[in-house]
Every structure is written in C-alpha cells, then in structure tokens.
Design a protein around this motif. Structure first.
Motif, PDB file in Angstrom:
ATOM      1  N   GLU A  98      -7.432  -1.501  -5.149  1.00  0.00           N
ATOM      2  CA  GLU A  98      -8.276  -0.187  -4.709  1.00  0.00           C
ATOM      3  C   GLU A  98      -7.420   0.993  -4.911  1.00  0.00           C
ATOM      4  O   GLU A  98      -6.153   1.130  -4.560  1.00  0.00           O
ATOM      5  CB  GLU A  98      -8.577  -0.366  -3.547  1.00  0.00           C
ATOM      6  CG  GLU A  98      -9.674  -1.403  -2.978  1.00  0.00           C
ATOM      7  CD  GLU A  98     -10.012  -1.258  -1.703  1.00  0.00           C
ATOM      8  OE1 GLU A  98      -9.685  -0.233  -0.851  1.00  0.00           O
ATOM      9  OE2 GLU A  98     -11.143  -2.236  -1.301  1.00  0.00           O
ATOM     10  N   GLU A 139     -12.738   4.919  -9.808  1.00  0.00           N
ATOM     11  CA  GLU A 139     -12.871   3.750 -10.730  1.00  0.00           C
ATOM     12  C   GLU A 139     -11.926   3.732 -12.102  1.00  0.00           C
ATOM     13  O   GLU A 139     -12.040   4.706 -12.732  1.00  0.00           O
ATOM     14  CB  GLU A 139     -14.525   3.928 -11.154  1.00  0.00           C
ATOM     15  CG  GLU A 139     -15.397   3.947 -10.031  1.00  0.00           C
ATOM     16  CD  GLU A 139     -15.439   2.690  -9.430  1.00  0.00           C
ATOM     17  OE1 GLU A 139     -15.161   1.527  -9.872  1.00  0.00           O
ATOM     18  OE2 GLU A 139     -15.901   2.692  -8.240  1.00  0.00           O
ATOM     19  N   LYS A 170       0.727  -1.140   0.082  1.00  0.00           N
ATOM     20  CA  LYS A 170       0.197   0.040  -0.119  1.00  0.00           C
ATOM     21  C   LYS A 170       0.806   1.345   0.122  1.00  0.00           C
ATOM     22  O   LYS A 170       1.954   1.364   0.689  1.00  0.00           O
ATOM     23  CB  LYS A 170      -0.892   0.017   1.144  1.00  0.00           C
ATOM     24  CG  LYS A 170      -1.848   1.157   0.987  1.00  0.00           C
ATOM     25  CD  LYS A 170      -2.857   1.262   2.404  1.00  0.00           C
ATOM     26  CE  LYS A 170      -1.963   1.875   3.597  1.00  0.00           C
ATOM     27  NZ  LYS A 170      -2.824   2.342   4.635  1.00  0.00           N
ATOM     28  N   GLU A 197     -12.190   8.421  -1.281  1.00  0.00           N
ATOM     29  CA  GLU A 197     -13.321   8.431  -2.397  1.00  0.00           C
ATOM     30  C   GLU A 197     -12.634   7.349  -3.401  1.00  0.00           C
ATOM     31  O   GLU A 197     -11.699   7.655  -3.975  1.00  0.00           O
ATOM     32  CB  GLU A 197     -13.741   9.726  -2.870  1.00  0.00           C
ATOM     33  CG  GLU A 197     -15.054   9.606  -3.629  1.00  0.00           C
ATOM     34  CD  GLU A 197     -15.472  10.821  -4.001  1.00  0.00           C
ATOM     35  OE1 GLU A 197     -16.376  11.036  -5.126  1.00  0.00           O
ATOM     36  OE2 GLU A 197     -14.914  12.038  -3.634  1.00  0.00           O
ATOM     37  N   GLN A 198     -13.244   6.423  -3.754  1.00  0.00           N
ATOM     38  CA  GLN A 198     -12.920   5.527  -4.504  1.00  0.00           C
ATOM     39  C   GLN A 198     -12.975   6.035  -5.950  1.00  0.00           C
ATOM     40  O   GLN A 198     -13.759   6.714  -6.530  1.00  0.00           O
ATOM     41  CB  GLN A 198     -14.086   4.231  -4.696  1.00  0.00           C
ATOM     42  CG  GLN A 198     -13.810   3.179  -5.623  1.00  0.00           C
ATOM     43  CD  GLN A 198     -12.787   2.145  -4.909  1.00  0.00           C
ATOM     44  OE1 GLN A 198     -12.910   1.934  -3.499  1.00  0.00           O
ATOM     45  NE2 GLN A 198     -11.784   1.365  -5.343  1.00  0.00           N
ATOM     46  N   LEU A 209      -7.926   5.224  -4.056  1.00  0.00           N
ATOM     47  CA  LEU A 209      -8.707   6.253  -3.488  1.00  0.00           C
ATOM     48  C   LEU A 209      -7.886   7.608  -3.517  1.00  0.00           C
ATOM     49  O   LEU A 209      -6.690   7.760  -3.659  1.00  0.00           O
ATOM     50  CB  LEU A 209      -9.001   5.990  -2.113  1.00  0.00           C
ATOM     51  CG  LEU A 209      -9.605   4.602  -1.954  1.00  0.00           C
ATOM     52  CD1 LEU A 209      -8.703   3.650  -1.507  1.00  0.00           C
ATOM     53  CD2 LEU A 209     -10.754   4.597  -0.794  1.00  0.00           C
ATOM     54  N   LYS A 213     -12.049  14.399  -8.858  1.00  0.00           N
ATOM     55  CA  LYS A 213     -12.081  14.414  -7.496  1.00  0.00           C
ATOM     56  C   LYS A 213     -11.254  15.270  -6.944  1.00  0.00           C
ATOM     57  O   LYS A 213     -11.578  15.796  -5.914  1.00  0.00           O
ATOM     58  CB  LYS A 213     -11.439  12.870  -7.153  1.00  0.00           C
ATOM     59  CG  LYS A 213     -12.111  11.603  -7.688  1.00  0.00           C
ATOM     60  CD  LYS A 213     -13.291  11.454  -7.405  1.00  0.00           C
ATOM     61  CE  LYS A 213     -13.923  10.323  -7.934  1.00  0.00           C
ATOM     62  NZ  LYS A 213     -15.379   9.826  -7.527  1.00  0.00           N
ATOM     63  N   LYS A 222      -5.483  -5.386  -3.474  1.00  0.00           N
ATOM     64  CA  LYS A 222      -7.066  -5.245  -3.381  1.00  0.00           C
ATOM     65  C   LYS A 222      -7.421  -4.872  -4.515  1.00  0.00           C
ATOM     66  O   LYS A 222      -8.560  -4.689  -4.896  1.00  0.00           O
ATOM     67  CB  LYS A 222      -7.406  -4.534  -2.079  1.00  0.00           C
ATOM     68  CG  LYS A 222      -7.207  -5.424  -0.667  1.00  0.00           C
ATOM     69  CD  LYS A 222      -7.815  -4.515   0.433  1.00  0.00           C
ATOM     70  CE  LYS A 222      -7.637  -5.088   1.654  1.00  0.00           C
ATOM     71  NZ  LYS A 222      -8.282  -4.532   2.776  1.00  0.00           N
TER      72      LYS A 222
END
Length: 232
Positions: free
Chosen positions: A148, A157, A134, A154-155, A150, A213, A146
C-alpha cells in the motif's frame, strides 16, 4: 542525529501526563519521527488499530486499561510484534521481569533522560527492524508488506515498479540517487530488466500520479547526477 533509515518511523506515545507526553513528543519530532499520541489505554488500542505504529512508548500506570493490559493485548490478541518500550515509575526487579515477560522490548524508569530515551528507541528499532517496514512522513505512507502507498490517507494506484521506486526514495530522503544506484536497489545480482533511461519513464509516471494528489514536486531531477526525493 537520527540515522536516515529511521526517518519516517511512527511512534505512539501512550502517556496520561501531558508534560511527559509533550516533552517526549518534542524530542521525537526533532529527530524526524512521526508522532501519534494517546492519553489512556482505550485510546491507545484505537490508535494502534487505526495507525499501525512502528513502535509503542507505553506508560504502565494509565487510567482505565493499564499499560500491562495493553502490552498483553498487543501480543496476544492483536497479534503484533511491534516494538514496545515501557515507560514507568515502577522500579522493582519484579516489575521489570513482568514487563519483559509480557513482551516489552525495553524498560525505562521515570524520571528519565529524554536523550537516553531517544537512544533506546533508535536501538530498539534497529534491533527489531524486520518488524516494521512501514514509512510515513510529509503526508506519504508506504506499507511494503501490504503493498500500500498513500498520500494524506488517499490511496496511490501504482504499478509494481513504481511502488518499488517510491519505497526506495522514501528509504533515502534528501539523498541524490543515480539511475545506477536506483536499479541496484531494485535488482539483485546486478541483473537489470530495464535500461538506465527507461527508468526515467517510470519516474515520470510516478511523479504524475503523485501530482494528481498534491501539487508539490517531491521527486526532483538533479542534472547530471540523478534524482532526489525531497522530504523537508
């Protein structure tokens, strides 16, 4: 100076003495780490589950749940191999042996040198690099295991290729990367599935998703050279 590949590593300091906690935080922040704090064992458990830190700096003599209990919980119940450095006034060989048997990666005795602690943190992170992929800094968090990504929690995509691009940029903050270098990080054995110019389209799409974002342009074009992820 902290090595570039350690920038963005998150450190949870579990220490009830505010002077020690603040001192360690100052040194960690200066070296580019993301710092998380907890003042007792219960808070430490909550922060570990919520923030998933890359390394734990753990005082053993805590109010309520002891540091030994936290270490045991991390290894046996939480089932995590996150690196743990015990920071304690317990100096006996018996205490050290107990700490290592509980799963600690290193053991630092108080009073300690903050500079030496930084070196030990870096050494432990290098030694246990495979345990924490990470990266988290300037509002960005990416968790390769994972899949992921952010921004400020906030995610994002992203397509598989865009995710790889962001990961590469975050692994090389403030460094100019040519298209050829970026592709070499993505594809092994020099096998390229896209052209050097097609990568511009993927980076453009990644930029647009980031700008949805946050207004800042974190991925900058360096004319005639490539791209740079601006982390400062």
């Amino acid at each position: 100076m902290l090595h570039k590949n350690l920038i963005g590593k998150s450190v949870l300091i579990v220490e009830d003495d505010p002077k020690i906690r603040n001192l360690v935080k100052i040194y960690l922040t200066r070296e580019g780490y993301e710092v998380i704090e907890a003042t007792n064992g219960l808070e430490a458990k909550e922060k570990i589950e919520e923030m998933d830190p890359c390394i734990l700096i753990l005082d053993l003599m805590l109010p309520g749940i002891s540091g030994e209990e936290i270490c045991r919980w991390v290894r046996e119940e939480y089932k995590s191999m996150m690196p743990i450095i015990m920071l304690t006034a317990k100096v006996s060989e018996k205490d050290r042996i107990k700490g290592f048997k509980l799963g600690a990666d290193d053991y630092v005795v108080k009073p300690f040198s903050p500079g030496e602690l930084m070196v030990r943190i870096e050494a432990v992170l290098r030694r246990t690099a495979s345990r924490c992929g990470k990266l988290s800094f300037i509002g960005f968090t990416i968790k390769p295991a994972k899949g992921e990504a952010l921004i400020n929690g906030e995610q994002l995509e992203l397509t598989h290729f865009e995710f790889k691009l962001l990961h590469i940029f975050m692994q090389h903050p403030d460094q100019i990367l040519s298209r050829e270098q970026i592709l070499s990080f993505i594809y092994e054995n020099n096998e390229k599935a896209v052209s050097d110019r097609t990568i511009d389209v993927h980076i453009k799409n990644l930029r647009e998703k980031i700008k949805d974002k946050t207004p800042k342009d974190y991925i900058q074009t360096v004319r005639g050279m490539g791209y740079k992820f601006v982390a400062l």
